[in-house]
Motif scaffolding. Structure first.
Motif, PDB file in Angstrom:
ATOM      1  N   LEU A   8     -49.555 -41.517 -14.427  1.00  5.56           N
ATOM      2  CA  LEU A   8     -50.457 -40.397 -14.144  1.00  5.56           C
ATOM      3  C   LEU A   8     -49.779 -39.273 -13.356  1.00  5.56           C
ATOM      4  O   LEU A   8     -50.361 -38.199 -13.190  1.00  5.56           O
ATOM      5  N   GLY A   9     -48.592 -39.531 -12.843  1.00  4.62           N
ATOM      6  CA  GLY A   9     -47.930 -38.517 -12.024  1.00  4.62           C
ATOM      7  C   GLY A   9     -48.642 -38.269 -10.711  1.00  4.62           C
ATOM      8  O   GLY A   9     -48.541 -37.190 -10.125  1.00  4.62           O
ATOM      9  N   PHE A  10     -49.350 -39.268 -10.205  1.00  2.00           N
ATOM     10  CA  PHE A  10     -50.112 -39.170  -8.961  1.00  2.00           C
ATOM     11  C   PHE A  10     -49.462 -40.088  -7.943  1.00  2.00           C
ATOM     12  O   PHE A  10     -49.298 -41.291  -8.183  1.00  2.00           O
ATOM     13  N   PHE A  11     -49.066 -39.524  -6.797  1.00  2.00           N
ATOM     14  CA  PHE A  11     -48.365 -40.291  -5.782  1.00  2.00           C
ATOM     15  C   PHE A  11     -49.280 -40.498  -4.573  1.00  2.00           C
ATOM     16  O   PHE A  11     -49.348 -39.648  -3.670  1.00  2.00           O
ATOM     17  N   PRO A  12     -50.012 -41.598  -4.553  1.00  2.00           N
ATOM     18  CA  PRO A  12     -51.021 -41.822  -3.510  1.00  2.00           C
ATOM     19  C   PRO A  12     -50.410 -42.149  -2.160  1.00  2.00           C
ATOM     20  O   PRO A  12     -49.308 -42.701  -2.078  1.00  2.00           O
ATOM     21  N   ASP A  13     -51.149 -41.801  -1.095  1.00  2.78           N
ATOM     22  CA  ASP A  13     -50.732 -42.195   0.243  1.00  2.78           C
ATOM     23  C   ASP A  13     -51.151 -43.651   0.468  1.00  2.78           C
ATOM     24  O   ASP A  13     -51.645 -44.321  -0.446  1.00  2.78           O
ATOM     25  N   ALA A  14     -50.979 -44.138   1.693  1.00  2.00           N
ATOM     26  CA  ALA A  14     -51.207 -45.561   1.963  1.00  2.00           C
ATOM     27  C   ALA A  14     -52.652 -45.982   1.703  1.00  2.00           C
ATOM     28  O   ALA A  14     -52.915 -47.013   1.077  1.00  2.00           O
TER      29      ALA A  14
END
Length: 243
Positions: A8-14
């Motif tokens: 998805l090209g989504f880089f989530p935080d913790a």
């Protein structure tokens, strides 16, 4: 979560990663404005629809416009997966995947959302602004499928189902909370400006606190402490206890 990053090209935080990885059947996300709650839950919706053939994901919001914004995020994510999802032919806000799964966005009224069943995942966005009537109309849609329910919102006073679930929902609910001060994407200088401009409402919009609206004679916590939940109500006509 690898699916979010690589596909998805989504880089989530913790915390976003914890939400994506959670397998809880009941989840509630109490977070600051502009933290990205709609984006992370849209990724959760797309993952469910993409990986489970023929499933139904429902998205409810206070208004049809807000449901539409959520659906736009989901549509963009599906395009990153290499698919241009079409409508299901029945619902104006809908995305149908090649595997038969659907994501459907609902309008903001309990009178026009009935009729769905077998729901795999029910998402209620901006839940603090959704009416209790709409919430009660939505929950039975999970009955036959034993589906999952997730609520996400910034607080809006000590009222309504979102507040009651957060404060009194018990261990059934997985809880996640993120203040703006914990979000690296929001500048400290902006938050200080907002703190000075908004006064008490800063705590609600950015610190995830359920703030009384200052219109009542007594605050909500004092009223709740005065209630005796062991007393059973009486039928006004017969003065008999109500079961």
């Amino acid at each position: 979560m690898e699916f979010a990053r690589a596909r998805l090209g989504f880089f989530p935080d913790a915390v976003q990663t914890a939400v994506l990885q959670s397998t809880a059947k009941r989840g509630i996300l109490n977070c600051s404005r502009q933290w990205g709650k709609s984006t992370v839950v849209a990724a959760k919706a797309v993952h469910r629809a993409y990986t489970e053939k023929g499933c139904l994901v429902l998205v409810a919001s206070p208004t049809e416009r807000q449901s539409g914004e959520f659906m736009e995020k989901a549509s963009e994510m599906l395009e990153r997966l290499g698919m241009r999802a079409r409508g299901d032919g029945h619902n104006r806000l809908s995305l149908q995947l090649p595997n038969g799964s659907r994501i459907v966005g609902l309008p903001g009224t309990d009178r026009t959302i009935r009729g769905f069943s077998g729901v795999s995942l029910l998402l209620i966005d901006e839940a603090a602004l959704v009416s209790d009537g709409q919430y009660k109309a939505l929950r039975p849609m999970l009955a036959a499928s034993d589906g999952d329910l997730w609520l996400m919102s910034t607080p809006c006073g000590k009222r309504g189902f979102f507040y009651h679930v957060w404060a009194h929902g018990g261990e059934t609910w997985a809880r996640f909370s993120v203040q703006a001060t914990e979000c690296a994407r929001i500048k400290k200088s902006f938050l200080e400006e907002e703190r000075q401009a908004m006064g008490i409402w800063f705590a609600q919009e950015y610190l995830c606190e359920f703030v009384d609206n200052e219109l009542g004679v007594f605050d909500r916590e004092r009223v709740e402490r005065a209630l005796d939940r062991t007393v059973r109500p009486l039928n006004v006509g017969t003065f008999e206890e109500v079961d």
